[in-house]
Structure formats: C-alpha cells, structure tokens
Scaffold this active site. Structure first.
Site, PDB file in Angstrom:
ATOM      1  N   PRO A  92      32.560   3.797  51.232  1.00  9.21           N
ATOM      2  CA  PRO A  92      31.367   4.489  51.752  1.00  9.21           C
ATOM      3  C   PRO A  92      30.882   3.852  53.056  1.00  9.21           C
ATOM      4  O   PRO A  92      31.275   2.735  53.389  1.00  9.21           O
ATOM      5  CB  PRO A  92      30.328   4.289  50.631  1.00  9.21           C
ATOM      6  CG  PRO A  92      31.091   3.763  49.460  1.00  9.21           C
ATOM      7  CD  PRO A  92      32.311   3.096  49.969  1.00  9.21           C
ATOM      8  N   PRO A  93      30.008   4.541  53.785  1.00  6.83           N
ATOM      9  CA  PRO A  93      29.466   3.958  55.024  1.00  6.83           C
ATOM     10  C   PRO A  93      28.662   2.694  54.741  1.00  6.83           C
ATOM     11  O   PRO A  93      28.014   2.574  53.699  1.00  6.83           O
ATOM     12  CB  PRO A  93      28.550   5.073  55.562  1.00  6.83           C
ATOM     13  CG  PRO A  93      29.014   6.316  54.889  1.00  6.83           C
ATOM     14  CD  PRO A  93      29.528   5.915  53.561  1.00  6.83           C
ATOM     15  N   GLY A  94      28.738   1.751  55.674  1.00  2.00           N
ATOM     16  CA  GLY A  94      27.891   0.567  55.599  1.00  2.00           C
ATOM     17  C   GLY A  94      28.410  -0.573  54.762  1.00  2.00           C
ATOM     18  O   GLY A  94      27.706  -1.550  54.545  1.00  2.00           O
ATOM     19  N   VAL A  95      29.671  -0.486  54.271  1.00  2.00           N
ATOM     20  CA  VAL A  95      30.170  -1.576  53.421  1.00  2.00           C
ATOM     21  C   VAL A  95      30.896  -2.655  54.231  1.00  2.00           C
ATOM     22  O   VAL A  95      31.372  -3.638  53.677  1.00  2.00           O
ATOM     23  CB  VAL A  95      31.109  -1.049  52.303  1.00  2.00           C
ATOM     24  CG1 VAL A  95      30.352  -0.174  51.344  1.00  2.00           C
ATOM     25  CG2 VAL A  95      32.301  -0.306  52.889  1.00  2.00           C
ATOM     26  N   GLY A  96      31.016  -2.454  55.539  1.00  3.01           N
ATOM     27  CA  GLY A  96      31.588  -3.507  56.389  1.00  3.01           C
ATOM     28  C   GLY A  96      33.050  -3.332  56.705  1.00  3.01           C
ATOM     29  O   GLY A  96      33.767  -4.302  56.911  1.00  3.01           O
ATOM     30  N   LYS A  97      33.521  -2.080  56.767  1.00  6.38           N
ATOM     31  CA  LYS A  97      34.940  -1.839  57.036  1.00  6.38           C
ATOM     32  C   LYS A  97      35.306  -2.264  58.454  1.00  6.38           C
ATOM     33  O   LYS A  97      36.307  -2.954  58.680  1.00  6.38           O
ATOM     34  CB  LYS A  97      35.272  -0.352  56.823  1.00  6.38           C
ATOM     35  CG  LYS A  97      35.003   0.146  55.420  1.00  6.38           C
ATOM     36  CD  LYS A  97      35.458   1.568  55.220  1.00  6.38           C
ATOM     37  CE  LYS A  97      34.683   2.581  56.040  1.00  6.38           C
ATOM     38  NZ  LYS A  97      33.266   2.688  55.654  1.00  6.38           N
ATOM     39  N   THR A  98      34.497  -1.853  59.431  1.00 10.21           N
ATOM     40  CA  THR A  98      34.777  -2.181  60.838  1.00 10.21           C
ATOM     41  C   THR A  98      34.636  -3.680  61.097  1.00 10.21           C
ATOM     42  O   THR A  98      35.490  -4.297  61.737  1.00 10.21           O
ATOM     43  CB  THR A  98      33.824  -1.397  61.757  1.00 10.21           C
ATOM     44  OG1 THR A  98      33.971   0.001  61.497  1.00 10.21           O
ATOM     45  CG2 THR A  98      34.137  -1.670  63.217  1.00 10.21           C
ATOM     46  N   SER A 136      33.259  10.797  31.939  1.00 11.06           N
ATOM     47  CA  SER A 136      32.892   9.566  31.234  1.00 11.06           C
ATOM     48  C   SER A 136      31.634   9.702  30.378  1.00 11.06           C
ATOM     49  O   SER A 136      31.257   8.772  29.679  1.00 11.06           O
ATOM     50  CB  SER A 136      32.721   8.420  32.229  1.00 11.06           C
ATOM     51  OG  SER A 136      31.685   8.696  33.139  1.00 11.06           O
ATOM     52  N   LYS A 176      28.890   0.443  36.566  1.00 11.90           N
ATOM     53  CA  LYS A 176      28.169   0.918  35.379  1.00 11.90           C
ATOM     54  C   LYS A 176      27.554  -0.245  34.603  1.00 11.90           C
ATOM     55  O   LYS A 176      26.421  -0.146  34.109  1.00 11.90           O
ATOM     56  CB  LYS A 176      29.127   1.705  34.485  1.00 11.90           C
ATOM     57  CG  LYS A 176      29.558   3.042  35.090  1.00 11.90           C
ATOM     58  CD  LYS A 176      30.586   3.733  34.227  1.00 11.90           C
ATOM     59  CE  LYS A 176      30.996   5.074  34.850  1.00 11.90           C
ATOM     60  NZ  LYS A 176      32.022   5.764  34.055  1.00 11.90           N
TER      61      LYS A 176
END
Length: 779
Positions: free
Chosen positions: A355-361, A677, A720
């Site tokens: 997702p956006p904002g997890v520090g991929k870049t 689930s 979860k």
C-alpha cells in the site's frame, strides 16, 4: 703452368669503404697500425694493399676480421693534418688476394698475389657494356646522385674491366655487394652482376621518387587544409562566432578519445563526427547529429562503482533506515552473499508491492546506499507511449532516448540501483504498449542487449539492480510480472508504527520545524492514540502529517507563549488535533447470544468485525446486510447449509429453517467485507442464536468453513492478531494450518493472546460457546 707472382707489402684496413682498380680518392688514416703501414709503403715503392674490414665498427681488427680480396694501390700523396691524422691520395691499380699475414703486431704486413682478369667473347662483352651503359644512363637520369660529367667519362671507356669498375664505384651499394664485385675476376660475370644490381637500384630509386611525390602531395594537401582552416577561423572570429564549428569539432574529438567507449561505439561516434563536420551548421541535420554525439558521450558505457559486499554493513544501514520489512532486507542480503561468492550474478529484478506510504521508494534508496551504488528513479505512473521506454527514432523532430537510457545518463555508471516507481500505473493506447517494451528491460536473459530506438545500438543493462514498486499486482500484465521477483509488504502494525515514529518520523519533523527533543516530548500512550484514532492507513504518511501538525502547533505555542517545553499527552492530543477521526473495534462487554467477534484484514491493517444474527418468525428467509461482498455471502450460505445438516446433533429444531427468518448483519458498512475468513464466525453466531447459548466475549475467531464443517486456512493472521490484541480479546481461534504463521506475530502480542488451532467447526463451537444460557446475558 707458370707460377703466379707473389708480392709482399703493408696492409691498410679500410672501414666502410672498398677501393676498386682505377679509382683515385683521398683517405684519412689515424690508427697506429695503419699509420705505420703507410709509412712502410712510403719507404718502399709507394705500394700498399687496401682491404675492407668485415665489421667497420672494430678499432683493432685481427686478420680474421679482414676480407682476403682487396686492391693494390699506389700512394700518390701524403699530408699530415694538425690533429695527427694523415690524409693520403691513393690510386687503385689491380685486384689481389692475401696468401699469408707476415706481421700483425706493429703493422699488417701481408704476402699477396695478383688476380688476373678473365675475359669471354668480345661480342658478348660489348653487348653487355652497351646494356649496362643504357641502364646506367637511365639510373643517372632518375637518381640525380651521379653527375653528368661522370656519365660522359664512363661513356668514353672501351675496356670492359675498367668500365665495370668505374660504374661499380659510382653506385650506392651495400658493402657485401661491393666486395662481391671486387672478388669477381671474370669480367663477363661482373658485367652481368652489375646489370642486375643497377636494374634493382633503378626500380628502388623510381619507387623512392613516387613515395616522395606522394608525401609532397599529401603535405601540400595538409598545408592547404591548414591554410583554409585558419582562414575559416579568421572569418568566424570576425563574424563573432568565436572558434565556430572548428573548435567544436576539436573539442568533440578530444572527448571521444578520452571517453571509455567500446570499440563499436567509438567507430560510430567518429563516423557521426565526420558527418557533423561536413554538414553546414545552419542545416537542421547538424543539430540532430550533435545531439546524438552528446548522448553517446553522456551515457556510461564502462564506468562502474565498486560494490560494497560487506553484509554486516548493508544490514546495519537497512536497519537504520527501516524498521521491519524483514523479507525485503533478507532478499538484499542474500543477493550480496551470492555476489560475494560468485562475483558474476546478474542484477535481480525485485518488485516491492504494498500500500502507499509503507516505504517502498525509500527502501530502494537504502539498498543503493547499503551497497555503495548510485541511485536513479523514474516514475512510470501514467506512461502510455512505448517511445517513453524505447526512445524515438532520430528521423523525428525532437527525438530523444527513452526513460531507461535517460536514467542511465543520470546514474553515470552501468551498475546503479534503478527504481521503476509505480510500475502498475502504466497504461496503453494507440501509441503502443509500454509494458511490452518493459519486458526487454526486465528480462535478465535479454537486457544485456537492450535496444533503444534513438541510440540504434544495443546497451547492456545486465549489471543494473532493478527495483520496481507497485500498489496493486492485478494491474501488472502477467508476462511482465513473470519476469520480476515479487516481495509483498502488507503494511505496518501498530507496534511497528510506534517504533518508526520514535526512531525516524519524530526526529525528522523536529528538525524540519526547528525544534529539539527537549522542547517537544510526545508520550507513548499519546502516540498510540494518535496512531489508532487519528490515522487509518497501512503506511506512515498520514502519521507523519499528524506529527508535523503537532510540531507546528507546538512551535507556535513555544514562540507565542514563551514556553520552554511542550509535553503531548492523550488529553493534549485532542487539544492540538481535535476530536478523534476514527474508532476501532472493541470486544463485547458481556457474553452475547447471536453475536460473535470476527477478525478482518484491511489495507490499513487488521480490525475486529462483530457479526450479529437475529431470528424472527417466518418461512426460512435468509437476509444478509452490511454491504457484504459475494465471497462473504457465499460463506454465510455455506454456514447455514452446514448447520441445517447438523441441527439434530446440536439440539436445534430440525425445521428451524421453516419457522424462522434469519437475518445476519455485519455492522460498520465502511469496513471492506469480501473474504471467506468470516465463515466460522457467522456459523458460531448462527448456532448461538439457534441454541440460545452465548458466545464468550473474550474470544475472537477467523477461518473459512466448508459444507462438511472443515476449517480452512486464511491470510493476514498477523494483522488480525494485532486487532484482537488491541480490542482486548484474550483468545483467538485460528485454522490448524495457520500455526506456521504465528512466528510472524510480535512476541509482545503473542504472549498476551491464547491461540486455539482448530480443524473442524465442532471444535470452534466447543471453545466459543458457553455451556448453558444461564451463564449468558441475563438482561
């Protein structure tokens, strides 16, 4: 046969010189032995034997170093020079050969005998003399080394032997050829040998003349070009064009020579430079060629950085920059380990999905820093044109290379870490499919010969470490996805967010807002509340924005109210940021009938999901509400069918489906509900409502159910479990096959939760339901 007359006379060794009979010439004599031999000759009959040394460099020759055949000469004149050297005038008389060396100590004194000339038929000798004279005349004409007076003298000679010797003395011959002619007593053979020699000499002289003319012509052309260039420079200078194109050409030539080009690229660059030199500067093609040469010079062809393969160093940097993300870090360290052992590994193609904002870049930047490589990033979001990747052909106006080659220019090395950001956002239209062009870039078997339309030459991308980022795998074409190694980042847990905020975000925002640690302190409980109730995201961008807001408001308070310190508590948080924006699920306060707590996975992490079942008189209608997805609806149908098949065993009225309408509701419509689930949760709530047995409030559950009551594994157990821990739940029912995922759950969470692995719904009901109704809710 009469015995040949033997004579005794002094020997004068000659260096680099042979005297033929009838020759008159001056000699300079300086060596002691030679001077004494000369003096001896002057005391006797003025006769001296002249023989050449085999090696002219020897100052003290022995008898083995002197040719045995020489010329008896008469000393006509002797003159002592001021430097001690004696100059003599000698005249060659006849050929002779040495029979014996009589004295070698003070001077060379030898016994000799005359070599008599041998003659053949007069007609043959005359013919040979005519041919030789004709050749000699041509030689004189071509070489210009022999004067015309000499030619006139030779023409008047009628004696064959003298004729041959005079010509031989005027030719520029090797010592070996001269000595051979001197040793040839047979006049006919001597004439024939001279004919061969002079014929060769004439060809050599003609060839020398041609070469000289060619060199002269070339030099004249060079001088002409130099003169014209100087004129051009002067004209350009007058026109205010500084050095004009000439200076530009010389500058480009120097750059090409200094550039570390492969051989084929250097040839192309020089060829284009020649074209550029010929094309007028006003022509449109001139700028096209110049741009192409500039691109060739700007792109790295052989330059590379040395990898830092120290795994401990890389691990330290990755830990410094990012908390968590263990799989990505592990993959990078594996790459370094293999590289260290083989030193020949091709660059892997990693695709970090999350997702956006997890520090991929920022993770890709850390990878580059950890192995000391240059870093370059290109964004692929919204790219629709194939030429954006492969470049435009040079025939088009404004053509330029594609983004890959542009990125390599920025990188300045052939082995950077190359980030392809937002690879899932590429699209296609009538201009082509850029994702298809990316196949060659990201295929380790093909990218060593990547072809860019602008360069028209293959470029090696095999040493590049490509890192792609994406938010959604479903939008990446399958062939492109197949070429990449996918590493998923699910998002950060609350615990991870607290660590990231403490170690990275707060420090960063303090610095950006001009604050120090002593001026602003954020309590941990306030930080936890900020994460839970003011942000709902998988990454930390929203958290960083909220921290920035706190820093700004604190800075304003410190400046306006002259406070030295601001402490942010849970109460202060509402004062700074307003009322909480989000809420999170909490466990029931009491045991409930027909209500069970499920666990859901969301993009922003995990959450609890309360599932409620109510019965009302009717005809067995099953109603599902709460904005459920198709998969969740099917899970509800499966649970309902299974309960009907086992109604008797659970003391449920067999015809309940004919007497009651069943309504299953899942509150909080904004929470995504489209997974299998929740199967066991809905089944538990249904059984609870039908049997009137309350569900234990402290139990949460997750698992898929089949028509036979089997419990199947699910995903997102880590998230979860964290949501269960946050909601105050103490026991979590999980599928038996999910026990392997328990290792991913943080230790601090694992020790507070009791995990109950189950294989069948019967086990779920045994753990989740109270024994009888009296223990449930009495209200």
């Amino acid at each position: 046969m009469p015995r040949k007359k033997q004579l005794k006379m002094p020997l004068l060794p000659l260096r680099g010189l042979i005297v033929f009979p009838t020759m008159v010439l001056h000699l300079d004599v300086g060596r002691d032995k030679s001077v004494q031999a000369l003096e001896k000759a002057m005391l006797d009959d003025h006769l001296i034997f002249l023989a050449a040394q085999k090696e002219s460099a020897l100052d003290e020759p022995s008898k083995e170093d002197i040719y045995l055949t020489g010329t008896v000469a008469k000393v006509n004149q002797m003159l002592k020079l001021p430097n001690g050297t004696i100059r003599v005038l000698v005249e060659g008389l006849y050929r002779a050969e040495i029979l014996e060396f009589l004295d070698e100590k003070d001077q060379f004194y030898v016994e000799i005998q005359k070599l008599n000339e041998k003659h053949s038929k007069k007609n043959e000798e005359d013919a040979l003399m005519r041919s030789l004279l004709e050749q000699f005349e041509q030689y004189v004409t071509v070489s210009k080394k022999v004067s015309k007076e000499t030619l006139a003298t030779v023409t008047d000679i009628e004696e064959p032997a003298r004729f041959a010797d005079i010509i031989a003395s005027h030719l520029s011959l090797k010592m070996s050829d001269r000595q051979n002619l001197l040793e040839t007593a047979d006049v006919t053979k001597r004439l024939k040998r001279l004919l061969e020699i002079i014929s060769n000499e004439k060809e050599v002289v003609e060839l020398e003349k041609k070469i000289g003319q060619r060199i002269k012509k070339s030099m004249e052309q060079t001088q002409k070009e130099y003169y014209l260039r100087e004129q051009m420079k002067a004209i350009q200078k007058e026109l205010g064009d500084r050095d004009g194109k000439t200076g530009e050409i010389s500058e480009l030539t120097e750059k090409i020579e200094q550039a570390n080009f492969p051989e084929r690229i250097e040839k192309i660059a020089n060829k284009e430079l020649e074209r550029y030199e010929r094309v007028p500067q006003s022509s449109a093609e001139s700028s096209v060629i110049r741009n192409y040469i500039d691109w060739l010079l700007a792109i790295p062809w052989n330059e590379k950085t040395e990898d830092n393969l120290n795994i401990n160093h890389a691990s330290k940097i990755l830990e410094e920059d990012h908390y968590g993300l263990e799989k990505v870090k592990e993959r990078i360290l594996e790459y370094l380990a293999v590289q260290q052992l083989t030193n020949s590994l091709k660059g892997p193609i990693l695709c970090i999905v999350g997702p956006p904002g997890v520090g991929k870049t920022s993770l890709a930047k850390s990878v580059a820093r950890s192995i000391d490589r240059n870093f370059v990033r290109i964004s692929l979001g919204g790219v629709r044109d194939e030429a954006e990747i492969r470049g435009h052909r040079r025939t088009y106006v404004g053509a330029m290379p594609g983004r890959i080659i542009q990125g390599m220019k920025k990188a300045e090395t052939i082995n950077p870490v190359f980030l392809l950001d937002e690879i899932d956002k590429m699209a296609n239209d009538f201009r082509g499919d850029p994702s298809s062009a990316m196949l060659e870039v990201l295929d380790p078997e093909q990218n060593s010969t990547f072809s860019d339309h602008y360069l028209e030459e293959t470029y090696d991308l095999s040493q590049v470490l490509f890192v792609a980022t994406a938010n959604n795998l479903s939008t990446i074409p399958r062939p492109l996805l197949d070429r990449m190694e996918v590493i998923s980042i699910a998002g950060y847990t609350e615990i991870e967010k607290i660590h990231i905020a403490k170690n990275h975000l707060i420090q960063k925002q303090l610095k950006e807002n001009g604050l120090t640690k002593s001026q602003l302190q954020i309590r941990e409980d306030a930080l936890l509340k900020l994460i839970r109730m003011y942000t709902r995201e998988a990454g930390v961008r929203g958290l960083e924005r909220q921290l920035a807001s706190i820093c700004r408001k604190s800075a304003k308070t410190i400046v306006s109210e002259s406070k030295k310190r601001v402490v942010v508590t849970t109460q202060k948080l509402e004062e700074l940021l307003g009322k909480p924006k989000f809420s999170y699920g909490m466990m029931e306060e009491e045991n409930q009938v027909g209500a069970a707590t499920g666990l859901a996975y969301t993009a922003a992490g995990g959450d609890t999901l309360s599932i409620e079942v109510s019965l009302s008189p009717g005809k067995g209608k099953l109603t599902l509400t709460g904005k459920l997805g198709d998969v969740m609806k099917e899970s509800a149908q499966a649970a309902f069918s299974y309960i009907r098949s086992r109604a008797k065993e659970w003391n449920i009225e067999p015809d309940f489906h004919e007497k009651y309408d069943i309504h299953i509701h899942v509150p909080e419509g904004a929470t995504p509900k489209d997974g299998p689930s929740a199967g066991i949760t809905m089944a538990t709530a249904l059984v609870s409502a039908l049997t009137h047995r309350p569900v234990k409030k402290e139990v949460g559950m997750t698992g898929e159910i089949t028509l036979r009551g089997r419990v199947l594994p699910i995903g997102g157990l880590k998230e979860k479990s964290l949501s269960a821990h946050r909601a105050g739940i103490t026991s979590v029912i999980i599928p038996f096959d999910n026990q392997k995922d328990l290792e991913e759950i943080p230790e601090s969470v694992r020790k507070d939760l009791t995990f109950i692995p189950v294989k069948h719904l019967d086990e779920v009901l045994e753990y989740a339901l109270m024994e009888d109704e009296n223990e449930g809710n009495k209200s």
